[in-house]
Design an enzyme around this catalytic site. Structure first.
Site, PDB file in Angstrom:
ATOM      1  N   HIS A  17       0.843  -1.203   0.000  1.00  0.00           N
ATOM      2  CA  HIS A  17       0.000   0.000   0.000  1.00  0.00           C
ATOM      3  C   HIS A  17       0.877   1.251   0.000  1.00  0.00           C
ATOM      4  O   HIS A  17       0.631   2.201  -0.743  1.00  0.00           O
ATOM      5  CB  HIS A  17      -0.892   0.053   1.246  1.00  0.00           C
ATOM      6  CG  HIS A  17      -1.964  -0.979   1.301  1.00  0.00           C
ATOM      7  ND1 HIS A  17      -2.152  -1.772   2.407  1.00  0.00           N
ATOM      8  CD2 HIS A  17      -2.921  -1.327   0.418  1.00  0.00           C
ATOM      9  CE1 HIS A  17      -3.185  -2.572   2.195  1.00  0.00           C
ATOM     10  NE2 HIS A  17      -3.669  -2.331   0.987  1.00  0.00           N
ATOM     11  N   LYS A  41     -18.702  -5.201   7.709  1.00  0.00           N
ATOM     12  CA  LYS A  41     -17.521  -6.046   7.805  1.00  0.00           C
ATOM     13  C   LYS A  41     -16.716  -5.652   9.044  1.00  0.00           C
ATOM     14  O   LYS A  41     -16.286  -4.511   9.180  1.00  0.00           O
ATOM     15  CB  LYS A  41     -16.667  -5.858   6.542  1.00  0.00           C
ATOM     16  CG  LYS A  41     -15.481  -6.766   6.445  1.00  0.00           C
ATOM     17  CD  LYS A  41     -14.787  -6.538   5.102  1.00  0.00           C
ATOM     18  CE  LYS A  41     -13.462  -7.245   5.042  1.00  0.00           C
ATOM     19  NZ  LYS A  41     -12.719  -6.915   3.835  1.00  0.00           N
ATOM     20  N   ARG A  90      -1.972  -6.016  -8.405  1.00  0.00           N
ATOM     21  CA  ARG A  90      -0.970  -7.051  -8.142  1.00  0.00           C
ATOM     22  C   ARG A  90      -0.963  -8.121  -9.219  1.00  0.00           C
ATOM     23  O   ARG A  90       0.069  -8.671  -9.549  1.00  0.00           O
ATOM     24  CB  ARG A  90      -1.236  -7.726  -6.789  1.00  0.00           C
ATOM     25  CG  ARG A  90      -1.083  -6.807  -5.616  1.00  0.00           C
ATOM     26  CD  ARG A  90      -1.582  -7.463  -4.370  1.00  0.00           C
ATOM     27  NE  ARG A  90      -3.031  -7.678  -4.515  1.00  0.00           N
ATOM     28  CZ  ARG A  90      -3.853  -8.025  -3.547  1.00  0.00           C
ATOM     29  NH1 ARG A  90      -3.387  -8.239  -2.350  1.00  0.00           N
ATOM     30  NH2 ARG A  90      -5.130  -8.176  -3.761  1.00  0.00           N
ATOM     31  N   SER A 127      -3.614  -7.533   2.821  1.00  0.00           N
ATOM     32  CA  SER A 127      -3.905  -7.381   4.241  1.00  0.00           C
ATOM     33  C   SER A 127      -4.397  -8.696   4.838  1.00  0.00           C
ATOM     34  O   SER A 127      -4.039  -9.054   5.957  1.00  0.00           O
ATOM     35  CB  SER A 127      -4.950  -6.284   4.459  1.00  0.00           C
ATOM     36  OG  SER A 127      -4.429  -5.036   4.073  1.00  0.00           O
TER      37      SER A 127
END
Length: 163
Positions: A17, A41, A90, A127
């Site tokens: 990040h 969440k 990614r 993460s």
């Protein structure tokens, strides 16, 4: 002023990040790291703690501001006067998902998305992976800022019973 938004949950922020944020900071006059509030969440770190960690680890960038938002990203971008969203990619799977979001954002509000390929050093980081490794006692310190590594250890290390 050229202003961009780097959105995410950042639960927790990783060196991947930070690579994207730092690169965006070189391209734009101001970069807003926008931390999504997602009531549906439950994250490992509360929203305010994620904001605090991000403020600490982005302090070296004078043109980076950390903020929270709830709702549609395009509404937040309009409120902030940002015409660009910066997203790290990614892998092809990231691109497939992010392309749909980018097309929706342009259709809803004319907000463009800049895709930055992730530095290969960080291409495997997420993460979720960091949290899983830390949960089982693995060393994540090479992949996250020091403050994050410490807080992960504090949060995930079980207390030793006394006796």
């Amino acid at each position: 002023m050229r202003r961009a938004v780097c959105p995410g949950s950042f639960d927790p922020v990783t060196n991947g990040h930070l690579d994207i944020i730092g690169r965006a900071a070189r391209l734009f006059d101001e970069v807003i790291v926008a931390v999504l509030v997602n009531d549906t969440k439950a994250g490992l770190f509360p929203h305010q703690e994620r904001l605090a960690m991000l403020r600490e680890v982005t302090a070296e960038y004078p043109n980076v501001r950390v903020d929270g938002f709830q709702g549609l990203l395009v509404d937040y971008c309009r409120e902030q006067g940002a015409a660009v969203v910066v997203k790290g990619i990614r892998a092809v799977s990231d691109f497939d998902y992010e392309l749909k979001m980018a097309q929706m954002n342009v259709g809803l509000a004319g907000i463009e998305t800049l895709f930055m390929p992730t530095n290969p050093l960080y291409s495997f980081l997420s993460s979720s992976l960091i949290k899983d490794v830390a949960k089982w006692g693995g060393d994540v310190s090479p992949h996250v800022p020091d403050v994050v590594a410490r807080r992960l250890t504090e949060r995930l290390t079980p207390a030793t019973p006394k006796g």
